[in-house]
Motif scaffolding. Structure first.
Motif, PDB file in Angstrom:
ATOM      1  N   TYR A 196      -3.293  13.554  -8.203  1.00 13.45           N
ATOM      2  CA  TYR A 196      -4.107  14.693  -8.102  1.00 13.45           C
ATOM      3  C   TYR A 196      -3.701  15.802  -7.041  1.00 13.45           C
ATOM      4  O   TYR A 196      -3.598  16.550  -7.215  1.00 13.45           O
ATOM      5  CB  TYR A 196      -5.670  14.407  -8.240  1.00 13.45           C
ATOM      6  CG  TYR A 196      -6.225  13.772  -9.327  1.00 13.45           C
ATOM      7  CD1 TYR A 196      -6.634  14.276 -10.572  1.00 13.45           C
ATOM      8  CD2 TYR A 196      -6.060  12.390  -9.285  1.00 13.45           C
ATOM      9  CE1 TYR A 196      -7.012  13.904 -11.582  1.00 13.45           C
ATOM     10  CE2 TYR A 196      -6.863  11.538 -10.463  1.00 13.45           C
ATOM     11  CZ  TYR A 196      -7.266  12.399 -11.874  1.00 13.45           C
ATOM     12  OH  TYR A 196      -7.683  11.779 -12.663  1.00 13.45           O
ATOM     13  N   GLY A 197      -3.698  14.987  -5.727  1.00 13.80           N
ATOM     14  CA  GLY A 197      -3.250  15.797  -4.617  1.00 13.80           C
ATOM     15  C   GLY A 197      -2.928  14.840  -3.499  1.00 13.80           C
ATOM     16  O   GLY A 197      -3.289  13.598  -3.648  1.00 13.80           O
ATOM     17  N   VAL A 198      -2.686  15.515  -2.413  1.00 12.14           N
ATOM     18  CA  VAL A 198      -2.744  14.342  -1.287  1.00 12.14           C
ATOM     19  C   VAL A 198      -3.930  14.759  -0.205  1.00 12.14           C
ATOM     20  O   VAL A 198      -4.416  15.688  -0.249  1.00 12.14           O
ATOM     21  CB  VAL A 198      -1.294  15.008  -0.485  1.00 12.14           C
ATOM     22  CG1 VAL A 198      -0.254  14.524  -1.117  1.00 12.14           C
ATOM     23  CG2 VAL A 198      -1.057  16.371  -0.017  1.00 12.14           C
ATOM     24  N   PRO A 199      -4.017  13.540   0.368  1.00  8.07           N
ATOM     25  CA  PRO A 199      -3.644  12.160   0.281  1.00  8.07           C
ATOM     26  C   PRO A 199      -4.009  11.380  -0.930  1.00  8.07           C
ATOM     27  O   PRO A 199      -5.304  11.633  -1.152  1.00  8.07           O
ATOM     28  CB  PRO A 199      -3.799  11.630   1.621  1.00  8.07           C
ATOM     29  CG  PRO A 199      -5.186  12.134   1.977  1.00  8.07           C
ATOM     30  CD  PRO A 199      -5.127  13.451   1.638  1.00  8.07           C
ATOM     31  N   GLU A 200      -3.246  10.384  -1.113  1.00  6.47           N
ATOM     32  CA  GLU A 200      -3.716   9.287  -2.333  1.00  6.47           C
ATOM     33  C   GLU A 200      -3.133   8.045  -1.660  1.00  6.47           C
ATOM     34  O   GLU A 200      -2.050   8.165  -1.424  1.00  6.47           O
ATOM     35  CB  GLU A 200      -3.717   9.839  -3.659  1.00  6.47           C
ATOM     36  CG  GLU A 200      -4.475  10.852  -4.430  1.00  6.47           C
ATOM     37  CD  GLU A 200      -4.038  11.058  -5.809  1.00  6.47           C
ATOM     38  OE1 GLU A 200      -3.779  10.328  -6.482  1.00  6.47           O
ATOM     39  OE2 GLU A 200      -4.655  12.233  -6.023  1.00  6.47           O
ATOM     40  N   VAL A 231       1.057  -1.233  -0.073  1.00  7.16           N
ATOM     41  CA  VAL A 231      -0.055  -0.067   0.019  1.00  7.16           C
ATOM     42  C   VAL A 231       0.792   1.279  -0.072  1.00  7.16           C
ATOM     43  O   VAL A 231       1.791   1.367   0.906  1.00  7.16           O
ATOM     44  CB  VAL A 231      -0.970   0.149   1.255  1.00  7.16           C
ATOM     45  CG1 VAL A 231      -1.702   1.358   1.209  1.00  7.16           C
ATOM     46  CG2 VAL A 231      -1.660  -1.240   1.239  1.00  7.16           C
ATOM     47  N   VAL A 232       0.751   2.039  -1.150  1.00  8.43           N
ATOM     48  CA  VAL A 232       1.555   3.387  -1.242  1.00  8.43           C
ATOM     49  C   VAL A 232       0.618   4.523  -0.816  1.00  8.43           C
ATOM     50  O   VAL A 232      -0.449   4.722  -1.398  1.00  8.43           O
ATOM     51  CB  VAL A 232       1.922   3.374  -2.733  1.00  8.43           C
ATOM     52  CG1 VAL A 232       3.048   4.768  -2.738  1.00  8.43           C
ATOM     53  CG2 VAL A 232       3.027   1.978  -2.896  1.00  8.43           C
ATOM     54  N   ASN A 233       1.020   5.375   0.156  1.00  4.24           N
ATOM     55  CA  ASN A 233       0.401   6.416   0.424  1.00  4.24           C
ATOM     56  C   ASN A 233       1.123   7.551   0.195  1.00  4.24           C
ATOM     57  O   ASN A 233       2.188   7.732   0.757  1.00  4.24           O
ATOM     58  CB  ASN A 233       0.196   6.246   1.993  1.00  4.24           C
ATOM     59  CG  ASN A 233      -0.892   7.286   2.520  1.00  4.24           C
ATOM     60  OD1 ASN A 233      -0.236   8.444   3.223  1.00  4.24           O
ATOM     61  ND2 ASN A 233      -2.029   7.415   2.209  1.00  4.24           N
ATOM     62  N   ILE A 234       0.548   8.465  -0.502  1.00  7.22           N
ATOM     63  CA  ILE A 234       1.051   9.885  -0.561  1.00  7.22           C
ATOM     64  C   ILE A 234       0.523  10.776   0.506  1.00  7.22           C
ATOM     65  O   ILE A 234      -0.463  11.266   0.425  1.00  7.22           O
ATOM     66  CB  ILE A 234       0.581  10.515  -2.063  1.00  7.22           C
ATOM     67  CG1 ILE A 234       0.656   9.152  -3.086  1.00  7.22           C
ATOM     68  CG2 ILE A 234       1.475  11.517  -2.364  1.00  7.22           C
ATOM     69  CD1 ILE A 234       1.998   8.660  -3.323  1.00  7.22           C
ATOM     70  N   TRP A 235       1.565  11.405   0.986  1.00  9.73           N
ATOM     71  CA  TRP A 235       1.148  12.122   2.280  1.00  9.73           C
ATOM     72  C   TRP A 235       2.123  13.407   2.605  1.00  9.73           C
ATOM     73  O   TRP A 235       3.327  13.593   1.752  1.00  9.73           O
ATOM     74  CB  TRP A 235       1.171  11.390   3.419  1.00  9.73           C
ATOM     75  CG  TRP A 235       2.615  10.972   4.119  1.00  9.73           C
ATOM     76  CD1 TRP A 235       3.247   9.923   3.304  1.00  9.73           C
ATOM     77  CD2 TRP A 235       3.519  11.440   4.741  1.00  9.73           C
ATOM     78  NE1 TRP A 235       4.706   9.878   3.927  1.00  9.73           N
ATOM     79  CE2 TRP A 235       4.770  10.861   4.762  1.00  9.73           C
ATOM     80  CE3 TRP A 235       3.321  12.640   5.643  1.00  9.73           C
ATOM     81  CZ2 TRP A 235       6.023  10.897   5.717  1.00  9.73           C
ATOM     82  CZ3 TRP A 235       4.672  12.836   6.843  1.00  9.73           C
ATOM     83  CH2 TRP A 235       5.642  12.196   6.512  1.00  9.73           C
TER      84      TRP A 235
END
Length: 207
Positions: free
Chosen positions: A166-170, A96-100
């Motif tokens: 698109y933006g955080v978080p994703e 699981v990759v979380n953009i933060w």
């Protein structure tokens, strides 16, 4: 009575000019109605967090991100992140990759859910720190806890663009074969964890 000095050609030109002005005035209204219709469709068609991504089913993009300097986990430095280290560690596992980012309020709201998700033995949770101040990012994880096995620093945001962010978080789910299987836009919610996220992990973890 028509002015005898007015020609038929002039009358036709005036009529054509009037039609053009009417068309130009109508264009903004048509565009507004089209955007409004799109909004309504998005609103009632389903969960806006599940906007389709062109990357679904494709291999993770090529990238290499340095670690968040000074970040420790269990007394050891937390590594950075590459397209190779994103791969799940074994069969029946997913990444699981979380953009933060520390400046992202919804990231703070979803953080306890990420910590809960990291307890799933099938899940390897990693993070991409997006356009952040390193000190603030370390403070963020120091206050809330670090659930990430690896954190890559995307200072310029270029790797995130390759991920189609698109933006955080994703949040993305990657299967054992290194392909992106699911994308969640916006903060995780308890409902999403129990429905779409759980279903995507179950499916991606299958051999």
């Amino acid at each position: 009575m028509r002015d005898p000095t007015t020609t038929d050609g002039a009358i036709a030109a005036d009529a054509a000019s009037l039609r053009r002005r009417r068309i130009l005035l109508a264009v903004p209204l048509v565009l507004f109605l089209a955007l409004a219709a799109l909004f309504v469709v998005r609103l009632f068609a389903g969960d806006p967090a599940q906007i389709p991504s062109a990357l679904i089913g494709r291999p993770v993009p090529q990238f290499s991100l340095p670690p968040l300097e000074g970040l420790l986990r269990d007394g050891q430095p937390v590594p950075g992140l590459t397209h190779e280290s994103v791969l799940p560690p074994g069969p029946n596992a997913v990444t699981v990759v979380n953009i933060w980012a520390s400046w992202c309020v919804p990231c703070r709201q979803e953080h306890p859910l990420l910590a809960s998700l990291a307890q799933d033995p099938r899940v390897k949770l990693v993070g991409i720190n997006y356009k952040d101040n390193p000190e603030n990012a370390r403070r963020f994880l120091g206050a809330l806890g670090n659930p990430f096995a690896a954190v890559g620093v995307d200072a310029a945001g270029r790797a995130s663009i390759d991920w189609g962010v698109y933006g955080v978080p994703e949040t993305f789910i990657v299967s054992r074969d290194g392909r992106i299987r699911h994308k969640h836009i916006g903060p995780l919610t308890p409902e999403a964890l129990q429905t779409s996220i759980k279903a995507a992990i179950d499916k991606a973890a299958q051999p």
